[in-house]
Design a protein around this motif. Structure first.
Motif, PDB file in Angstrom:
ATOM      1  N   VAL A  74       0.859  -1.172   0.000  1.00 52.25           N
ATOM      2  CA  VAL A  74       0.000   0.000   0.000  1.00 52.25           C
ATOM      3  C   VAL A  74       0.901   1.231   0.000  1.00 52.25           C
ATOM      4  O   VAL A  74       1.687   1.430   0.933  1.00 52.25           O
ATOM      5  N   GLY A  75       0.813   1.998  -1.078  1.00 54.81           N
ATOM      6  CA  GLY A  75       1.541   3.252  -1.168  1.00 54.81           C
ATOM      7  C   GLY A  75       0.696   4.348  -0.556  1.00 54.81           C
ATOM      8  O   GLY A  75      -0.493   4.457  -0.854  1.00 54.81           O
ATOM      9  N   ILE A 100       9.694   4.637   4.671  1.00 47.81           N
ATOM     10  CA  ILE A 100       9.465   6.009   4.249  1.00 47.81           C
ATOM     11  C   ILE A 100      10.258   6.177   2.959  1.00 47.81           C
ATOM     12  O   ILE A 100      11.428   5.787   2.885  1.00 47.81           O
ATOM     13  N   THR A 101       9.625   6.742   1.947  1.00 48.45           N
ATOM     14  CA  THR A 101      10.249   6.811   0.633  1.00 48.45           C
ATOM     15  C   THR A 101      10.331   8.248   0.130  1.00 48.45           C
ATOM     16  O   THR A 101       9.758   9.160   0.723  1.00 48.45           O
ATOM     17  N   ALA A 102      11.019   8.423  -0.967  1.00 48.26           N
ATOM     18  CA  ALA A 102      11.091   9.705  -1.658  1.00 48.26           C
ATOM     19  C   ALA A 102      10.349   9.552  -2.975  1.00 48.26           C
ATOM     20  O   ALA A 102      10.289   8.467  -3.539  1.00 48.26           O
ATOM     21  N   GLY A 103       9.763  10.621  -3.455  1.00 46.44           N
ATOM     22  CA  GLY A 103       9.043  10.562  -4.718  1.00 46.44           C
ATOM     23  C   GLY A 103       7.565  10.813  -4.513  1.00 46.44           C
ATOM     24  O   GLY A 103       7.154  11.487  -3.566  1.00 46.44           O
ATOM     25  N   SER A 104       6.763  10.252  -5.387  1.00 43.33           N
ATOM     26  CA  SER A 104       5.319  10.537  -5.346  1.00 43.33           C
ATOM     27  C   SER A 104       4.596   9.802  -4.219  1.00 43.33           C
ATOM     28  O   SER A 104       3.486  10.173  -3.851  1.00 43.33           O
ATOM     29  N   ILE A 105       5.197   8.766  -3.683  1.00 44.62           N
ATOM     30  CA  ILE A 105       4.652   8.026  -2.543  1.00 44.62           C
ATOM     31  C   ILE A 105       5.534   8.338  -1.343  1.00 44.62           C
ATOM     32  O   ILE A 105       6.758   8.301  -1.442  1.00 44.62           O
ATOM     33  N   THR A 135      -4.129   6.689  -1.031  1.00 46.50           N
ATOM     34  CA  THR A 135      -3.405   5.419  -1.053  1.00 46.50           C
ATOM     35  C   THR A 135      -3.498   4.799  -2.441  1.00 46.50           C
ATOM     36  O   THR A 135      -4.434   5.056  -3.199  1.00 46.50           O
ATOM     37  N   ASP A 136      -2.519   3.991  -2.769  1.00 49.66           N
ATOM     38  CA  ASP A 136      -2.539   3.125  -3.949  1.00 49.66           C
ATOM     39  C   ASP A 136      -2.237   1.726  -3.444  1.00 49.66           C
ATOM     40  O   ASP A 136      -1.237   1.528  -2.736  1.00 49.66           O
ATOM     41  N   THR A 137      -3.079   0.769  -3.804  1.00 50.41           N
ATOM     42  CA  THR A 137      -2.891  -0.603  -3.344  1.00 50.41           C
ATOM     43  C   THR A 137      -2.431  -1.465  -4.508  1.00 50.41           C
ATOM     44  O   THR A 137      -3.054  -1.471  -5.575  1.00 50.41           O
TER      45      THR A 137
END
Length: 164
Positions: A74-75, A100-105, A135-137
């Motif tokens: 799940v983003g 924890i990420t960088a970018g669009s998510i 969210t994006d699943t």
């Protein structure tokens, strides 16, 4: 030894980790033979690695065999501090991995659910977390590779493990 907050392994400790990555139940006596130490020294080094949080020794299960038929990533996009959202997601029992990420998510959570109904409920609870905007699943349809043997990279500089 730590350098800039990172634990640094010497070649012997690295070899011990590699032995345990191959088989987490490998006897210390067998590891000792492979790395050239006594069984007691291996036991001490393993305990220091565990205490330092460098590694864990755990049983890895197959969720499908245990009745969990739905896995997904799940983003999560946030309008708040991504660290706080990630900490909240880590509290959910169905979530087994959070980064924890960088970018669009901003945050990615791996989830393991019994079925689609449980996944639907979980996504609704994730969306209700303060600071979550969307969210994006991404449903898992098939697993091609899963490994926990990330290797033990060589480093420059001091290579001693605390305590010898």
């Amino acid at each position: 030894m730590t350098i800039r907050g990172r634990f640094v392994l010497d070649d012997v400790s690295r070899a011990i980790v590699e032995q345990l990555q191959e088989d987490g139940r490998r006897p210390y006596a067998r590891i000792a033979t492979a790395v050239g130490l006594s069984e007691a020294a291996v036991r001490q080094r393993v305990q220091r690695l565990l205490d330092a949080g460098v590694m864990q020794i755990v049983a890895v299960t197959d969720p499908l065999q245990l009745g969990f038929s739905r896995q997904a990533m799940v983003g999560v996009r946030t309008s708040a501090d991504a660290r706080a959202v990630a900490d909240r997601l880590a509290d959910f029992a169905e979530v087994d991995y959070v980064v924890i990420t960088a970018g669009s998510i901003d945050v990615i959570a791996e989830v393991v659910c019994e079925d689609d109904d449980q996944l639907l409920d979980l996504v609704a609870r994730i969306r209700a977390v303060e600071g979550v905007t969307s969210t994006d699943t991404f449903l898992y349809l098939g697993l091609r590779k899963q490994t926990y043997a990330w290797g033990t990279p060589r480093t420059e500089g001091p290579t001693a493990l605390p305590g010898g």
